[in-house]
Write an enzyme that holds these catalytic residues in place. Sequence first.
Site, PDB file in Angstrom:
ATOM      1  N   GLY A 267       0.814  -1.225   0.000  1.00  0.00           N
ATOM      2  CA  GLY A 267       0.000   0.000   0.000  1.00  0.00           C
ATOM      3  C   GLY A 267       0.842   1.267   0.000  1.00  0.00           C
ATOM      4  O   GLY A 267       0.636   2.174  -0.812  1.00  0.00           O
ATOM      5  N   ARG A 268       1.821   1.346   0.901  1.00  0.00           N
ATOM      6  CA  ARG A 268       2.593   2.590   1.026  1.00  0.00           C
ATOM      7  C   ARG A 268       3.660   2.722  -0.053  1.00  0.00           C
ATOM      8  O   ARG A 268       4.416   3.683  -0.066  1.00  0.00           O
ATOM      9  CB  ARG A 268       3.189   2.707   2.427  1.00  0.00           C
ATOM     10  N   GLU A 353       5.530   3.009   9.228  1.00  0.00           N
ATOM     11  CA  GLU A 353       4.744   1.791   9.081  1.00  0.00           C
ATOM     12  C   GLU A 353       5.645   0.631   8.636  1.00  0.00           C
ATOM     13  O   GLU A 353       5.345  -0.528   8.869  1.00  0.00           O
ATOM     14  CB  GLU A 353       3.597   1.999   8.079  1.00  0.00           C
ATOM     15  N   LYS A 512      -8.163  -1.626  14.771  1.00  0.00           N
ATOM     16  CA  LYS A 512      -9.269  -1.867  13.826  1.00  0.00           C
ATOM     17  C   LYS A 512     -10.227  -2.908  14.397  1.00  0.00           C
ATOM     18  O   LYS A 512     -11.442  -2.756  14.343  1.00  0.00           O
ATOM     19  CB  LYS A 512      -8.718  -2.425  12.498  1.00  0.00           C
TER      20      LYS A 512
HETATM   21  C1  G6Q Z   1       0.083   0.649   3.617  1.00  0.00           C
HETATM   22  C2  G6Q Z   1      -0.951   0.094   4.456  1.00  0.00           C
HETATM   23  C3  G6Q Z   1      -2.187   0.944   4.576  1.00  0.00           C
HETATM   24  C4  G6Q Z   1      -3.159   0.813   3.409  1.00  0.00           C
HETATM   25  C5  G6Q Z   1      -4.488   1.410   3.839  1.00  0.00           C
HETATM   26  C6  G6Q Z   1      -5.515   1.379   2.746  1.00  0.00           C
HETATM   27  O1  G6Q Z   1       1.103   0.093   3.354  1.00  0.00           O
HETATM   28  O2  G6Q Z   1      -1.219  -1.200   4.066  1.00  0.00           O
HETATM   29  O3  G6Q Z   1      -1.901   2.296   4.781  1.00  0.00           O
HETATM   30  O4  G6Q Z   1      -2.661   1.438   2.279  1.00  0.00           O
HETATM   31  O5  G6Q Z   1      -4.957   0.739   4.960  1.00  0.00           O
HETATM   32  O6  G6Q Z   1      -5.745   0.067   2.331  1.00  0.00           O
HETATM   33  P1  G6Q Z   1      -6.554  -0.233   1.054  1.00  0.00           P
HETATM   34  O7  G6Q Z   1      -5.854   0.324  -0.116  1.00  0.00           O
HETATM   35  O8  G6Q Z   1      -6.665  -1.721   0.985  1.00  0.00           O
HETATM   36  O9  G6Q Z   1      -7.899   0.426   1.230  1.00  0.00           O
END
Ligand code: G6Q
Length: 548
Positions: A267-268, A353, A512
């Site tokens: 994600g990041r 993170e 969460k």
């Molecule tokens: C990043 C994390 C986190 C992720 C968000 C959004 O490395 O995994 O920041 O990007 O939780 O997740 P989604 O893109 O799955 O909605």
Amino acid sequence: MVDPTHTEAWRALQAHYDEVRDMHMRDLFDEDPARAGRLSSTLGDLLFDYSKNRVTDRSVSLLVELAEECGVRDWIERMFAGDAINATEGRAVLHTALRNRGDRPVMVHDVDVMPDVRRVLEQMRRFAEAVRDGSRAGHTGRAITDVVNIGIGGSDLGPFMVTEALRPYWKEGLRAHFVSNVDGTHLSEVLREVRAETTLFIVASKTFTTQETLTNARSARQWLVERLGSEDAVAKHFVALSTNREAVTAFGIDPDNMFELWDWVGGRYSLWSAIGLSIACVLGMEHFEDLLAGAYEVDEHFRTAPLRENIPVLMALLGVWYGDFFGATSHAVLPYDQYLHRFPAYLQQADMESNGKRTSREGEVVAYGTGPIVWGEPGTNGQHAFFQLLHQGTHLVPCDFIVPAQSQNPLGQHHDILVANCIAQAEALMRGKTEEEARDELRRSGASKDQVVLLAPHKAFPGNRPSNTFMLEKLTPRTLGRLIALYEHKIFVQGVIWNIYSFDQWGVELGKQLAKVVLPELTGQLGEHDSSTQQLIEYYRLHRESVS
Ligand code: G6Q
């Protein structure tokens, strides 16, 4: 797997630290006029000056030995080769494939992922061009004027930071907005600025299960349908960026309007993927590709340069040096460019993170410091706020200064003033001012003897405070791509040395899970909690407004 503290290099560094900790950088510069030239590297137009660090040549050699003993070279190979180095999630880590501009195949489970990468890039190009030339219009036939990215974390911070950083490249008449917070205020404020007929919503969610994003997307959908009076409008005004076709379809977005990414994109680290669609729309695909090209240059440098000349490796080693030997716990990122105002926030996620971990790859709690607290603000604003602590506080805070030589908005003497401040701050942090110098200055300004005694200790600066300076010619898609990739690889190298897994994020899960328990209790049956949690829920139940 190597515990870094068990390496020979670590032990040598410990002994070496005792030799150098009291050395003052001021003396190191005075003794060696060639210091800056030797402790600098260039990459394209980027100058990375790391000479204002508390290191000698031997420190750098020992740090490089540490990288070697920790297997950095091998880990770099493994990342680029598509090994499942994100072991706790069983995934490869291949954001580098997304910006692979060469013809090198990238194999995951014996399949080359590059054809898929190119296919999605092509899909993004066609879509972005159609939005920009008005042929991909809204439900009523009017051209799109506003793109609203709905996403959070990695699906927000990257595209938001990049579009802000590259505002001068925005197409006239096309604006980008970002909604991330589940606080209804965020969406409401953006919706006040746009018109349904001419707004495109990009729902960016790798998993398409994220509570905040789906809540925002549902409310946006309802707002759109109410205004345009038809469910059919959704097809023209919503697209999805995701790995999860089923969930996208279930949400009501046609899979034809979905842009795919893959589980090997963290994600990041995803702004280079379809998650960058908002960037491609407002900047144009050619600028998005320049961003990729800048990152690719860094990837090639990172893969091939000797460790001693490898900029991300050096950045990483300096961070380890301060964190684990000098006891620094934070790292300040100070861009002297207003357009980079989201860069520190972006890096906060990328770094914290990734490396905010305490469990080694063997599952043990580590006995040394790992990722620092990353923070910062654009200069010169920070100078009038927290720089006091950087100069005279009790914490050692290594800093990164980032400054382009050319402004995107040349205006009188502004840019010279900005750059002078940046350069001077790094010099002041390094040099400091002795009490003797402070006394002389006071005397020269006509202060009385008593005033000299009173004020000199307060006007003295210890100096010897380390910083890196990154100078670039101009902030462009390419130079920004380079900058981001440098930090990404720095974070990776630090994770390798600290023997932690940088690409998972289990630490975000507990909150969460508990939120899922608390949510129904805010209006329904109250469960068992500690007295504080109980009290907060009860307060909220008493005071909450009921929403229709
Ligand atoms: C990043 C994390 C986190 C992720 C968000 C959004 O490395 O995994 O920041 O990007 O939780 O997740 P989604 O893109 O799955 O909605």
